[in-house]
Structures are given as structure tokens and as C-alpha cells.
Design a protein around this motif. Structure first.
Motif, PDB file in Angstrom:
ATOM      1  N   VAL A 369       0.819  -1.217   0.000  1.00 53.70           N
ATOM      2  CA  VAL A 369       0.000   0.000   0.000  1.00 53.70           C
ATOM      3  C   VAL A 369       0.850   1.263   0.000  1.00 53.70           C
ATOM      4  O   VAL A 369       0.577   2.207  -0.742  1.00 53.70           O
ATOM      5  CB  VAL A 369      -0.949   0.001   1.224  1.00 53.70           C
ATOM      6  CG1 VAL A 369      -1.803   1.271   1.240  1.00 53.70           C
ATOM      7  CG2 VAL A 369      -1.836  -1.227   1.216  1.00 53.70           C
ATOM      8  N   VAL A 370       1.918   1.298   0.823  1.00 55.54           N
ATOM      9  CA  VAL A 370       2.681   2.545   0.986  1.00 55.54           C
ATOM     10  C   VAL A 370       4.166   2.394   0.651  1.00 55.54           C
ATOM     11  O   VAL A 370       4.931   3.343   0.829  1.00 55.54           O
ATOM     12  CB  VAL A 370       2.539   3.098   2.423  1.00 55.54           C
ATOM     13  CG1 VAL A 370       1.115   3.533   2.685  1.00 55.54           C
ATOM     14  CG2 VAL A 370       3.009   2.082   3.459  1.00 55.54           C
ATOM     15  N   GLY A 371       4.588   1.233   0.194  1.00 54.43           N
ATOM     16  CA  GLY A 371       5.980   1.053  -0.171  1.00 54.43           C
ATOM     17  C   GLY A 371       6.821   0.525   0.969  1.00 54.43           C
ATOM     18  O   GLY A 371       6.426   0.552   2.139  1.00 54.43           O
ATOM     19  N   GLU A 372       8.026   0.043   0.605  1.00 51.84           N
ATOM     20  CA  GLU A 372       8.900  -0.623   1.573  1.00 51.84           C
ATOM     21  C   GLU A 372       9.340   0.297   2.704  1.00 51.84           C
ATOM     22  O   GLU A 372       9.364  -0.083   3.876  1.00 51.84           O
ATOM     23  CB  GLU A 372      10.136  -1.168   0.849  1.00 51.84           C
ATOM     24  CG  GLU A 372       9.843  -2.244  -0.188  1.00 51.84           C
ATOM     25  CD  GLU A 372       9.488  -3.569   0.442  1.00 51.84           C
ATOM     26  OE1 GLU A 372       9.800  -3.753   1.634  1.00 51.84           O
ATOM     27  OE2 GLU A 372       8.893  -4.421  -0.255  1.00 51.84           O
ATOM     28  N   GLY A 373       9.742   1.542   2.367  1.00 46.45           N
ATOM     29  CA  GLY A 373      10.280   2.456   3.368  1.00 46.45           C
ATOM     30  C   GLY A 373       9.278   2.798   4.457  1.00 46.45           C
ATOM     31  O   GLY A 373       9.601   2.716   5.658  1.00 46.45           O
ATOM     32  N   LEU A 374       8.068   3.180   4.060  1.00 46.04           N
ATOM     33  CA  LEU A 374       7.055   3.543   5.050  1.00 46.04           C
ATOM     34  C   LEU A 374       6.555   2.313   5.804  1.00 46.04           C
ATOM     35  O   LEU A 374       6.252   2.392   7.000  1.00 46.04           O
ATOM     36  CB  LEU A 374       5.891   4.268   4.381  1.00 46.04           C
ATOM     37  CG  LEU A 374       6.184   5.715   3.968  1.00 46.04           C
ATOM     38  CD1 LEU A 374       5.023   6.291   3.174  1.00 46.04           C
ATOM     39  CD2 LEU A 374       6.469   6.573   5.195  1.00 46.04           C
ATOM     40  N   ALA A 375       6.487   1.177   5.120  1.00 45.43           N
ATOM     41  CA  ALA A 375       6.093  -0.055   5.817  1.00 45.43           C
ATOM     42  C   ALA A 375       7.086  -0.371   6.916  1.00 45.43           C
ATOM     43  O   ALA A 375       6.703  -0.763   8.029  1.00 45.43           O
ATOM     44  CB  ALA A 375       5.999  -1.216   4.830  1.00 45.43           C
ATOM     45  N   ASP A 376       8.373  -0.176   6.618  1.00 47.41           N
ATOM     46  CA  ASP A 376       9.400  -0.421   7.629  1.00 47.41           C
ATOM     47  C   ASP A 376       9.234   0.511   8.814  1.00 47.41           C
ATOM     48  O   ASP A 376       9.381   0.099   9.973  1.00 47.41           O
ATOM     49  CB  ASP A 376      10.782  -0.246   7.012  1.00 47.41           C
ATOM     50  CG  ASP A 376      11.895  -0.563   8.001  1.00 47.41           C
ATOM     51  OD1 ASP A 376      11.928  -1.689   8.510  1.00 47.41           O
ATOM     52  OD2 ASP A 376      12.709   0.340   8.272  1.00 47.41           O
ATOM     53  N   LEU A 377       8.910   1.799   8.551  1.00 46.75           N
ATOM     54  CA  LEU A 377       8.707   2.749   9.653  1.00 46.75           C
ATOM     55  C   LEU A 377       7.516   2.348  10.515  1.00 46.75           C
ATOM     56  O   LEU A 377       7.560   2.454  11.746  1.00 46.75           O
ATOM     57  CB  LEU A 377       8.503   4.161   9.103  1.00 46.75           C
ATOM     58  CG  LEU A 377       9.744   4.905   8.600  1.00 46.75           C
ATOM     59  CD1 LEU A 377       9.354   6.259   8.030  1.00 46.75           C
ATOM     60  CD2 LEU A 377      10.755   5.085   9.726  1.00 46.75           C
ATOM     61  N   VAL A 378       6.424   1.880   9.884  1.00 43.13           N
ATOM     62  CA  VAL A 378       5.250   1.461  10.652  1.00 43.13           C
ATOM     63  C   VAL A 378       5.611   0.270  11.545  1.00 43.13           C
ATOM     64  O   VAL A 378       5.242   0.230  12.730  1.00 43.13           O
ATOM     65  CB  VAL A 378       4.072   1.108   9.715  1.00 43.13           C
ATOM     66  CG1 VAL A 378       2.921   0.482  10.507  1.00 43.13           C
ATOM     67  CG2 VAL A 378       3.582   2.358   8.983  1.00 43.13           C
ATOM     68  N   ILE A 379       6.333  -0.701  11.013  1.00 42.81           N
ATOM     69  CA  ILE A 379       6.719  -1.869  11.805  1.00 42.81           C
ATOM     70  C   ILE A 379       7.676  -1.467  12.919  1.00 42.81           C
ATOM     71  O   ILE A 379       7.557  -1.926  14.071  1.00 42.81           O
ATOM     72  CB  ILE A 379       7.356  -2.948  10.908  1.00 42.81           C
ATOM     73  CG1 ILE A 379       6.333  -3.472   9.909  1.00 42.81           C
ATOM     74  CG2 ILE A 379       7.914  -4.087  11.757  1.00 42.81           C
ATOM     75  CD1 ILE A 379       5.105  -4.101  10.533  1.00 42.81           C
ATOM     76  N   ARG A 380       8.648  -0.602  12.612  1.00 45.22           N
ATOM     77  CA  ARG A 380       9.565  -0.141  13.654  1.00 45.22           C
ATOM     78  C   ARG A 380       8.821   0.626  14.739  1.00 45.22           C
ATOM     79  O   ARG A 380       9.148   0.531  15.932  1.00 45.22           O
ATOM     80  CB  ARG A 380      10.667   0.717  13.035  1.00 45.22           C
ATOM     81  CG  ARG A 380      11.702  -0.097  12.266  1.00 45.22           C
ATOM     82  CD  ARG A 380      12.554   0.776  11.368  1.00 45.22           C
ATOM     83  NE  ARG A 380      13.293   1.774  12.137  1.00 45.22           N
ATOM     84  CZ  ARG A 380      13.902   2.817  11.591  1.00 45.22           C
ATOM     85  NH1 ARG A 380      13.849   3.000  10.270  1.00 45.22           N
ATOM     86  NH2 ARG A 380      14.568   3.672  12.341  1.00 45.22           N
ATOM     87  N   ALA A 381       7.801   1.413  14.338  1.00 44.19           N
ATOM     88  CA  ALA A 381       6.982   2.111  15.329  1.00 44.19           C
ATOM     89  C   ALA A 381       6.233   1.113  16.198  1.00 44.19           C
ATOM     90  O   ALA A 381       6.155   1.264  17.425  1.00 44.19           O
ATOM     91  CB  ALA A 381       6.000   3.042  14.615  1.00 44.19           C
ATOM     92  N   ARG A 382       5.679   0.084  15.570  1.00 42.92           N
ATOM     93  CA  ARG A 382       4.939  -0.954  16.295  1.00 42.92           C
ATOM     94  C   ARG A 382       5.827  -1.653  17.320  1.00 42.92           C
ATOM     95  O   ARG A 382       5.387  -2.004  18.415  1.00 42.92           O
ATOM     96  CB  ARG A 382       4.389  -1.974  15.295  1.00 42.92           C
ATOM     97  CG  ARG A 382       3.620  -3.115  15.907  1.00 42.92           C
ATOM     98  CD  ARG A 382       3.284  -4.165  14.862  1.00 42.92           C
ATOM     99  NE  ARG A 382       2.362  -3.663  13.854  1.00 42.92           N
ATOM    100  CZ  ARG A 382       1.994  -4.360  12.769  1.00 42.92           C
ATOM    101  NH1 ARG A 382       2.488  -5.573  12.570  1.00 42.92           N
ATOM    102  NH2 ARG A 382       1.155  -3.845  11.897  1.00 42.92           N
ATOM    103  N   GLU A 383       7.090  -1.836  16.961  1.00 41.18           N
ATOM    104  CA  GLU A 383       8.015  -2.590  17.807  1.00 41.18           C
ATOM    105  C   GLU A 383       8.861  -1.700  18.706  1.00 41.18           C
ATOM    106  O   GLU A 383       9.738  -2.207  19.425  1.00 41.18           O
ATOM    107  CB  GLU A 383       8.918  -3.449  16.914  1.00 41.18           C
ATOM    108  CG  GLU A 383       8.149  -4.499  16.120  1.00 41.18           C
ATOM    109  CD  GLU A 383       9.032  -5.255  15.142  1.00 41.18           C
ATOM    110  OE1 GLU A 383      10.204  -4.837  14.961  1.00 41.18           O
ATOM    111  OE2 GLU A 383       8.549  -6.242  14.566  1.00 41.18           O
TER     112      GLU A 383
END
Length: 401
Positions: A369-383
Motif C-alpha cells: 500500500v505505501v511502499g517498503e520504506g514507510l512499511a518499515d517505519l510502521v513496523i519499527r513504530a509498532r516494535e
């Protein structure tokens, strides 16, 4: 939106709850909470909580204000809100609305603190609104200072079968510990307190350094003044179904009910986490408590939550009582750099709600949906793996990319 899935074994489910949301204006344009957005009308808040945030229970802390109370009654009369037999109101058969009031009480030796009073039904809400109207300057506005002490407020809450919550307990403005007293009993009757709200700049590890809080449930709520801030902090409750009485049982860990999770900002993101100097703008980084500006020497600083809590705590390390749920530090979507309104909307469309994005979406699905970079930021935020800039003095912290 009543998303919890009850267990086939014991009948309990897990439900998302935000108990502290404000109303900015009535639908007729009358002000309610002066600092809140004019877009924060009752219907707008209910729709946001249900459609975009994915909450199962939302608490409106301005419902006793005369204009909001009128609108609640109108929504009941038209069937948009339906009374629940266990207390509270069901919005469009999906989300439970709890109605209450935020009240300001002068401290015994200066300062003032905010408290939340929650009522089980419309009848009790009307009674409380009438009682409050005789003790505040303007009953149409929220968070008014009451001409009574906290004990009298608690007595009225108890008479009506309500819940009494200490709001943002540690903040330098309107927090019981942060602005008034070092011990709860110096201002309120602890036996009549149902929960303590952590506020945006504190978490469980910080609060559990105060031993007198061992027996109280902690809640983490958004204190939202705009629709985008709803559910920036929230809770997970283990209850049979969303209702006022089930929430009461959970706050006191009775009959299998419990608060099972607090989800909130990393405290360093909170706008009052550390002491800050209004003269030169310095946010303290020295070990707490910092009571004067380390750069310009100004003693008229805005005391940080961590600094104040360090002053009043009687434990060097947190001591969590049995059953204390985890505090999950997370970064709301609105705090993530590069994730603007358009991309947030795309995520909400793909995964149903912010709860779906923050708790259920996989990294691979996010990346589509939002690309690799933003997906990584969302996961890092989650963790909890993002680097953060500390907030203080009324300015939020932020994500450092």
C-alpha cells in the motif's frame, strides 16, 4: 466497533477502549471545549472512532455540558444512539459511547487538577449536569472549575453510581500529582477512585514508582482535541461485552474482567515529558529532577512529568502489582514522517481502521500500500525501534529518521 471476539470457552473478549475524548462544538456551532477543534462535533467524533479508529468503546468527557447533553438526547430519540441494558449507549449498533464530564478542582494548597466522572445512563447524566450547573460559571463549557472540593465531587459521583477517574495525573497543568499534591489522599478519597489516567508523558514503569498507586487500575487515553488524535492512546479490556458495568468490573479486576493492555505514546513523545525552559527553549536532558534551566539558569521552568514524578516517587524502580498489564509504547500513524493524510487514508482503506494497521497488518501487506520504506517505519513504530526526540514545555517530541 465491537470488534472484540468473545471466547467460545469463557465468553470473554478483548476490546479497544479510549475513555477521554473532547467535543469542540455542538452541531449548532456553540463552543464546548475551547481548546478543541471546531470539527470535533459529537457525530464527527463517533464516526471517526467507529469508522477510522476501530474503537469498541469511546468516552465523551463533555457530555454533561448542556448543548452536548441535548444532542445526546436527540440522537437517542432518533435511534442513532440506543441505551444498553448494562449502561452506556450503542452508536449505530457498533460502538459503545460512555458519557461523562471533565471537571477542574482547585488544589488544597494551590494549583488545580482535572477529574473525569462517568455516568451509567442518560437519567444520571441529566442529574449530574443539573448538579454541576449550580457549581460552575458556564455549564455549556467543558472542564470548568467547580465551586466544591474533590470529596464533594466524589460523593455526587458515588450517589449516581458513576465512575471517578483521575485525569492525566502527572502533568504540570491540571494534574493531581503534577500540579497539586504529592499524595492522593491529600486531595481525594482514594477509596472512591476507580482508575488513574497516565497521560501522554508517562507510562506504567514511571507511575509504578509511586507505591500508593499499586491498587489502582491505570488507563491510557487520548485526551483528543481533534479527530486525528482520537486513539493516540487507548486500552484493551477483557470483558464479556462493551457496557458501562463491564467497564466498571474491569477497572477493579472483578469476576474475570480486567484491563489487559495500555497502548500509548512513548512517554518521550509527550509534550510535557521533560522540564523545559520557556525563556531559551531548552528541553532538559540531564538526570531528573531538573528544576532550573541548565542553559540559562531560569528557575521559572515548566516542570516535566518525569522530573516531577522523580520528586514524588518513593521507589527507585517500578514495582508492578500482580495483574498489572503491559504498557505498549507505540507511535501513532500521524507521528510517522512521510505518512501524510493521503497515505494514511490508503492504509485505513486497505486495513479497515488504525487498529488494523497498528496491530494486524503484516509488513508485506503494508508495503503493497505505501511502499517498503514507510512499511518499515510502521513496523519499527509498532516494535518501539524508532529514534525519538524528547518533548517538553508544551511541545511534542518527534520521530528522528
Amino acid at each position: 466497533m465491537l470488534e472484540g471476539v468473545p471466547s467460545a470457552v469463557d465468553g470473554f473478549g478483548e476490546w479497544f477502549v479510549d475513555l477521554h475524548v473532547h467535543i469542540g462544538r455542538t452541531l449548532r456551532g456553540r463552543p464546548v471545549k475551547m481548546a478543541a477543534s471546531a470539527a470535533m462535533t459529537l457525530l464527527a467524533v463517533l464516526e471517526e472512532a467507529t469508522q477510522r479508529k476501530g474503537l469498541d468503546v469511546i468516552g465523551i468527557v463533555d457530555a454533561a455540558c448542556t448543548g452536548v447533553l441535548e444532542e445526546v438526547q436527540e440522537l437517542v430519540d432518533t435511534g442513532v444512539l440506543r441505551p444498553h441494558s448494562g449502561g452506556g449507549l450503542i452508536f449505530r449498533d457498533r460502538t459503545l459511547l460512555l458519557t461523562g464530564a471533565e471537571i477542574e478542582v482547585a488544589g488544597p494548597e494551590g494549583g488545580a487538577a482535572h477529574f473525569g466522572v462517568w455516568l451509567p445512563g442518560l437519567g444520571e447524566l441529566r442529574e449530574f449536569s443539573a448538579w454541576l450547573a449550580q457549581r460552575v460559571t458556564n455549564p455549556s463549557l467543558s472542564s470548568q472549575r467547580i465551586r466544591a472540593d474533590a470529596i464533594e465531587l466524589q460523593e455526587e459521583c458515588r450517589r449516581l453510581g458513576g465512575l471517578f477517574i483521575i485525569h492525566h495525573a502527572f502533568t504540570p497543568h491540571k494534574g493531581l500529582y503534577g500540579n497539586c499534591v504529592a499524595h492522593m489522599a491529600d486531595m481525594v478519597d482514594p477509596d472512591e477512585v476507580d482508575a488513574v489516567e497516565l497521560g501522554l508523558s508517562a507510562d506504567t514503569d514511571m507511575a509504578d514508582r509511586i507505591s500508593e498507586l499499586q491498587s489502582f487500575a491505570f488507563v491510557s487515553d487520548s485526551d483528543a482535541h481533534s479527530t486525528g488524535r482520537i486513539a493516540r492512546e487507548y486500552n484493551r479490556f477483557r470483558i464479556r461485552e462493551p457496557s458501562f458495568e463491564e467497564i466498571r468490573l474491569a477497572l477493579h479486576s472483578r469476576d474475570g474482567r480486567a484491563v489487559t493492555g495500555n497502548y500509548g505514546l512513548d512517554p518521550s513523545l509527550g509534550k510535557y515529558h521533560r522540564t523545559a525552559c520557556p525563556r531559551c527553549g531548552t528541553v532538559a536532558s540531564d538526570p531528573p529532577p531538573v528544576t532550573t534551566c541548565p542553559v540559562c539558569g531560569n528557575s521559572q521552568v515548566v516542570m516535566g512529568v518525569l522530573d516531577r514524578l522523580t520528586q514524588v516517587a518513593d521507589l527507585d524502580e517500578p514495582r508492578h502489582p500482580p495483574g498489572r498489564p503491559p504498557y505498549v509504547r507505540q507511535v501513532p500513524l500521524s507521528f510517522i514522517p512521510g505518512l501524510g493524510p493521503k497515505r494514511r487514508s490508503a492504509l485505513l482503506k486497505a486495513f479497515g481502521s488504525e487498529m488494523g494497521v497498528l496491530h494486524r497488518a503484516s509488513r508485506e501487506a503494508l508495503a503493497e500500500v505505501v511502499g517498503e520504506g514507510l512499511a518499515d517505519l510502521v513496523i519499527r513504530a509498532r516494535e518501539g525501534r524508532l529514534a525519538l526526540r524528547t518533548g517538553g514545555g508544551g511541545r511534542y517530541g518527534g520521530v528522528v529518521v
